[in-house]
Structure formats: C-alpha cells, structure tokens
Design an enzyme around this catalytic site. Structure first.
Site, PDB file in Angstrom:
ATOM      1  N   ARG A  66       0.844  -1.191   0.000  1.00  0.00           N
ATOM      2  CA  ARG A  66       0.000   0.000   0.000  1.00  0.00           C
ATOM      3  C   ARG A  66       0.882   1.245   0.000  1.00  0.00           C
ATOM      4  O   ARG A  66       2.023   1.215   0.484  1.00  0.00           O
ATOM      5  CB  ARG A  66      -0.896   0.024   1.245  1.00  0.00           C
ATOM      6  CG  ARG A  66      -1.808  -1.187   1.394  1.00  0.00           C
ATOM      7  CD  ARG A  66      -2.579  -1.101   2.713  1.00  0.00           C
ATOM      8  NE  ARG A  66      -3.517  -2.213   2.876  1.00  0.00           N
ATOM      9  CZ  ARG A  66      -3.229  -3.354   3.513  1.00  0.00           C
ATOM     10  NH1 ARG A  66      -2.016  -3.537   4.031  1.00  0.00           N
ATOM     11  NH2 ARG A  66      -4.128  -4.309   3.624  1.00  0.00           N
ATOM     12  N   LYS A  87      -1.749  -2.680   8.162  1.00  0.00           N
ATOM     13  CA  LYS A  87      -2.866  -2.169   8.952  1.00  0.00           C
ATOM     14  C   LYS A  87      -2.919  -2.885  10.297  1.00  0.00           C
ATOM     15  O   LYS A  87      -2.603  -4.061  10.398  1.00  0.00           O
ATOM     16  CB  LYS A  87      -4.185  -2.373   8.197  1.00  0.00           C
ATOM     17  CG  LYS A  87      -4.317  -1.505   6.950  1.00  0.00           C
ATOM     18  CD  LYS A  87      -5.669  -1.703   6.291  1.00  0.00           C
ATOM     19  CE  LYS A  87      -5.852  -0.772   5.099  1.00  0.00           C
ATOM     20  NZ  LYS A  87      -7.153  -0.975   4.433  1.00  0.00           N
ATOM     21  N   HIS A  93      -2.505   2.769  -6.062  1.00  0.00           N
ATOM     22  CA  HIS A  93      -3.250   1.529  -5.807  1.00  0.00           C
ATOM     23  C   HIS A  93      -3.341   0.659  -7.062  1.00  0.00           C
ATOM     24  O   HIS A  93      -3.504  -0.558  -6.965  1.00  0.00           O
ATOM     25  CB  HIS A  93      -4.647   1.858  -5.294  1.00  0.00           C
ATOM     26  CG  HIS A  93      -5.190   0.823  -4.357  1.00  0.00           C
ATOM     27  ND1 HIS A  93      -4.616   0.551  -3.131  1.00  0.00           N
ATOM     28  CD2 HIS A  93      -6.240  -0.027  -4.473  1.00  0.00           C
ATOM     29  CE1 HIS A  93      -5.301  -0.415  -2.531  1.00  0.00           C
ATOM     30  NE2 HIS A  93      -6.291  -0.777  -3.319  1.00  0.00           N
ATOM     31  N   ARG A 115      -0.683  -1.926  -7.004  1.00  0.00           N
ATOM     32  CA  ARG A 115      -1.024  -3.026  -6.079  1.00  0.00           C
ATOM     33  C   ARG A 115      -2.028  -3.977  -6.724  1.00  0.00           C
ATOM     34  O   ARG A 115      -1.884  -5.195  -6.638  1.00  0.00           O
ATOM     35  CB  ARG A 115      -1.584  -2.419  -4.784  1.00  0.00           C
ATOM     36  CG  ARG A 115      -1.987  -3.420  -3.707  1.00  0.00           C
ATOM     37  CD  ARG A 115      -2.263  -2.661  -2.412  1.00  0.00           C
ATOM     38  NE  ARG A 115      -3.078  -3.385  -1.449  1.00  0.00           N
ATOM     39  CZ  ARG A 115      -2.588  -4.215  -0.534  1.00  0.00           C
ATOM     40  NH1 ARG A 115      -1.299  -4.465  -0.496  1.00  0.00           N
ATOM     41  NH2 ARG A 115      -3.392  -4.805   0.331  1.00  0.00           N
ATOM     42  N   HIS A 143      -3.804  -9.072   3.712  1.00  0.00           N
ATOM     43  CA  HIS A 143      -5.243  -9.114   3.968  1.00  0.00           C
ATOM     44  C   HIS A 143      -5.521 -10.047   5.147  1.00  0.00           C
ATOM     45  O   HIS A 143      -5.020 -11.178   5.179  1.00  0.00           O
ATOM     46  CB  HIS A 143      -6.003  -9.639   2.743  1.00  0.00           C
ATOM     47  CG  HIS A 143      -6.055  -8.672   1.609  1.00  0.00           C
ATOM     48  ND1 HIS A 143      -6.290  -9.056   0.308  1.00  0.00           N
ATOM     49  CD2 HIS A 143      -5.914  -7.323   1.577  1.00  0.00           C
ATOM     50  CE1 HIS A 143      -6.278  -7.988  -0.471  1.00  0.00           C
ATOM     51  NE2 HIS A 143      -6.060  -6.931   0.273  1.00  0.00           N
ATOM     52  N   TYR A 156      -9.865 -10.421  -6.233  1.00  0.00           N
ATOM     53  CA  TYR A 156      -8.957 -10.445  -7.377  1.00  0.00           C
ATOM     54  C   TYR A 156      -9.298 -11.555  -8.364  1.00  0.00           C
ATOM     55  O   TYR A 156      -8.958 -11.468  -9.537  1.00  0.00           O
ATOM     56  CB  TYR A 156      -7.506 -10.558  -6.904  1.00  0.00           C
ATOM     57  CG  TYR A 156      -7.044  -9.279  -6.255  1.00  0.00           C
ATOM     58  CD1 TYR A 156      -6.664  -8.188  -7.026  1.00  0.00           C
ATOM     59  CD2 TYR A 156      -7.071  -9.124  -4.877  1.00  0.00           C
ATOM     60  CE1 TYR A 156      -6.285  -6.989  -6.438  1.00  0.00           C
ATOM     61  CE2 TYR A 156      -6.695  -7.937  -4.281  1.00  0.00           C
ATOM     62  CZ  TYR A 156      -6.308  -6.870  -5.066  1.00  0.00           C
ATOM     63  OH  TYR A 156      -5.959  -5.689  -4.482  1.00  0.00           O
TER      64      TYR A 156
END
Length: 283
Positions: free
Chosen positions: A142, A164, A229, A232, A255, A264
C-alpha cells in the site's frame, strides 16, 4: 477545512435546507475521503473513488454506510463540476450503490515495462522514482506502507512491512527492485532513516507518490487512469493470472480475510473477458 468542501456545505445548507445530521454526514464522508487521499479532494480520480469505497468495504462497514458515502461523493463532485472547479467528475461513469464494485484499472505487462523506462536513474530523484515504482509493483504494498518504510526494513531479497493494525509481514522482493532501491540509496549522503525522502529531505508522503505515479504514467503513454493503488491491483492480478495460490497472495497483500483477496479472482476474470471483447476479431 478544504475551501471547496466549505463552499459545498454552505451551498447544500442554503439550497436544500438539510437537517444538521444530514449536513454533518456529508461533511464527515468527504473529510474521510480527503483523509484517505492525503491530497486535495478536487484532484481525485475515478480510481481514487473506487479504491476508497473498496477500502470501506474491506473494513466490513454496513452497505448502507458505503452507499451513503458514494452518494456524498457524487453530490459533491457534481457541485464542483457545476462550479467549474473541476473539468472531469470522477464519479460520472460509476453506478450509484455499486460504485465500489467497479473493476479497477489493471496495467498490462507492457504498461509496466513502459512505466519503468522513463526515469533518469543517474540522478537522485529519477533513481528515487524508479525505485518507488519498481518496489510498489514488485511487493504490492500500500502507498501508506511505502511511505512508512525505513532503510532498515530493506533486506537482501525481502521487505519488512508494517501493515494495517500494526501487523508486520515479510514480503519477498524481486532482485531488480532491490537493485533499484540500492542504486537510489547510493546517491544519498544524509542520515535520514526513512527509505524514501523528498528533495527537501523529508519523509515522502502519499501526495508525492500519487503525483509521481501520475507523472510517469503519462510519460509512458498509459491512457488508463492510474494511481499508486493501481500498481497493487496489477501486482495481485498478475500473480493470480500466473497461477499463484490465493492464500499466498493474501499473505503478500496483508489481507486479514481471504474474502478480500478473492475479489482479485473476479477482477482477473473480468479482465480476461474485457480483453476478449476488445480484441476478439468478430466476423
């Protein structure tokens, strides 16, 4: 407050007589988007809008909240277009409540090759931009993760990434990307711990990365709307199209939920279908 946002709030309050709660909801949604962008609202693209609403979905927010945010964006950008503050409304071709499900732009392998060709890697900023582009595509990180990287996070063939929720992960990185970063670092004589810095010696931020991706995409002749993005998305989709395991892609992207990564699969299938429709020689 962003002056355009302030004008917008004053306008809808005067013209529509909205309740305080509704007015505050508009303001909150748009401030959340600007915080996500980390650059002015009036510079946002369709890709930014899609990425933002996709990020809201990843947080498992209620569908009603996401739909409300999408409508806040649509009303705001229609206002900016009417006021001639922008030329292109980034929400124009996106359908209301389905806005976050729009297929993001995916770069082809040829696009990627062209993107890396135009930086002058013998100069500090050219070497920096080249390294950033290669690292973002090679690691699928990211933009916030890229900006927070320190020199000590770079290994011989991997990258330590703080994702994150302060979750750390190790991401393998191709040799060509490591070499690009090493070339850039060889031109620096500062003591800054940040891996990527601005010309003024400050840690790079999302706005700088956003602008350099746009700049080099244009120089490469890429007509698609791209943002950090996009690299990515392209990283994950290219891995999937080359038979990478979905669980591996999940780990690389950081994730927490496999359902997020499964998007995806839909992107890849839609990408194949679009390519077929664009290039199949119909009789």
């Amino acid at each position: 407050m962003n002056p355009y946002l302030e004008d917008f709030i004053l306008s809808i309050t005067a013209e529509r007589g909205l309740s305080d709660n509704t007015r505050l909801a508009y303001k909150s949604d748009l401030e959340r988007f600007e915080s996500f962008l980390d650059y002015p609202l009036e510079t946002a693209s369709s890709a930014d809008v899609v990425s933002f609403l996709g990020a809201l979905q990843e947080k498992n927010l209620a569908s009603a909240t996401i739909v409300r945010c999408s409508m806040s964006l649509r009303v705001f950008y229609r206002f900016l277009k009417r006021e001639k503050a922008i030329e292109v409304d980034p929400t124009t071709n996106i359908e209301g409540g389905k806005i976050w499900q729009k297929i993001p732009e995916i770069l082809t392998q040829e696009n990627i090759t062209q993107l890396f060709k135009h930086q002058d890697v013998t100069k500090n900023l050219g070497a920096r931009d080249h390294a950033i582009l290669k690292l973002m595509y090679a690691a699928g990180i990211r933009v916030s993760e890229l900006c927070s990287l320190n020199i000590t996070d770079l290994g011989l063939d991997s990258l330590r990434v703080m994702g994150k929720g302060a979750k750390e992960r190790m991401v393998p990185v191709a040799k060509v990307a490591i070499e690009a970063v090493d070339n850039y670092l060889s031109m620096r004589d500062d003591k800054n711990k940040a891996l990527f810095i601005t010309s003024k010696g400050k840690r790079i931020d999302r706005q700088v990365v956003w602008h350099l991706v746009k700049k080099w995409g244009k120089k490469a002749g890429i007509t698609k709307e791209i943002s950090p993005h996009t690299l990515r998305h392209s990283f994950a989709t290219h891995l999937l199209e080359n038979s990478a395991d979905l669980r591996v892609i999940q780990e690389l992207l950081g994730h927490s939920d496999i359902a997020t990564t499964e998007r995806y699969m839909h992107i890849s299938k839609a990408h194949v279908q679009k390519s077929f429709e664009d290039f199949h020689p119909r009789s």
